[in-house]
Design a protein around this motif. Structure first.
Motif, short mmCIF file in Angstrom:
data_model
loop_
_atom_site.label_atom_id
_atom_site.label_comp_id
_atom_site.label_asym_id
_atom_site.label_seq_id
_atom_site.Cartn_x
_atom_site.Cartn_y
_atom_site.Cartn_z
N CYS A 17 -13.68 31.36 63.98
CA CYS A 17 -12.53 30.53 63.62
C CYS A 17 -11.97 30.91 62.26
O CYS A 17 -10.80 30.68 61.99
CB CYS A 17 -12.91 29.06 63.65
SG CYS A 17 -13.14 28.43 65.31
N ALA A 23 -6.13 28.40 63.08
CA ALA A 23 -6.98 27.62 62.18
C ALA A 23 -6.55 27.79 60.73
O ALA A 23 -5.94 28.78 60.36
CB ALA A 23 -8.43 28.06 62.34
N CYS A 34 -9.05 23.40 62.86
CA CYS A 34 -8.50 24.05 64.06
C CYS A 34 -7.42 23.16 64.67
O CYS A 34 -7.58 21.95 64.74
CB CYS A 34 -9.61 24.30 65.07
SG CYS A 34 -9.05 25.07 66.60
N TYR A 49 -8.96 31.23 70.85
CA TYR A 49 -9.09 32.15 69.72
C TYR A 49 -8.07 33.27 69.81
O TYR A 49 -7.91 33.91 70.84
CB TYR A 49 -10.51 32.74 69.70
CG TYR A 49 -10.71 33.80 68.64
CD1 TYR A 49 -10.87 33.45 67.32
CD2 TYR A 49 -10.73 35.14 68.98
CE1 TYR A 49 -11.05 34.41 66.34
CE2 TYR A 49 -10.90 36.11 68.02
CZ TYR A 49 -11.07 35.73 66.70
OH TYR A 49 -11.24 36.68 65.74
#
Length: 74
Positions: A17, A23, A34, A49
């Protein structure tokens, strides 16, 4: 390989992250905020992601030793 198509930081970057496009770092710098999962640890990751290479911080270059003229004499 075409010019400009070299992968940054190698071929594979472990998902984290800390390097995600979705993020942001918290104010204290220990946790990640996030958009999808809320507050998470820096090395967590999820299905949303998306790698952002601009979030990587390069390691510092080693300090080069100082040489004088006597080091180059035979």
């Amino acid at each position: 390989m075409a010019f400009g198509k070299r992968p940054l930081f190698g071929n594979f970057v472990e998902p984290a992250c800390r390097y995600c496009h979705n993020a942001r770092e918290s104010a204290d710098g220990t946790l990640i905020l996030c958009q999808h999962r809320g507050v998470v640890a820096p090395y967590d990751s999820c299905r949303k992601y998306r790698y952002d290479p601009l979030r990587r911080v390069p390691s510092r270059q080693p300090v080069l030793p100082q040489y004088d003229q006597s080091d180059f004499e035979l």
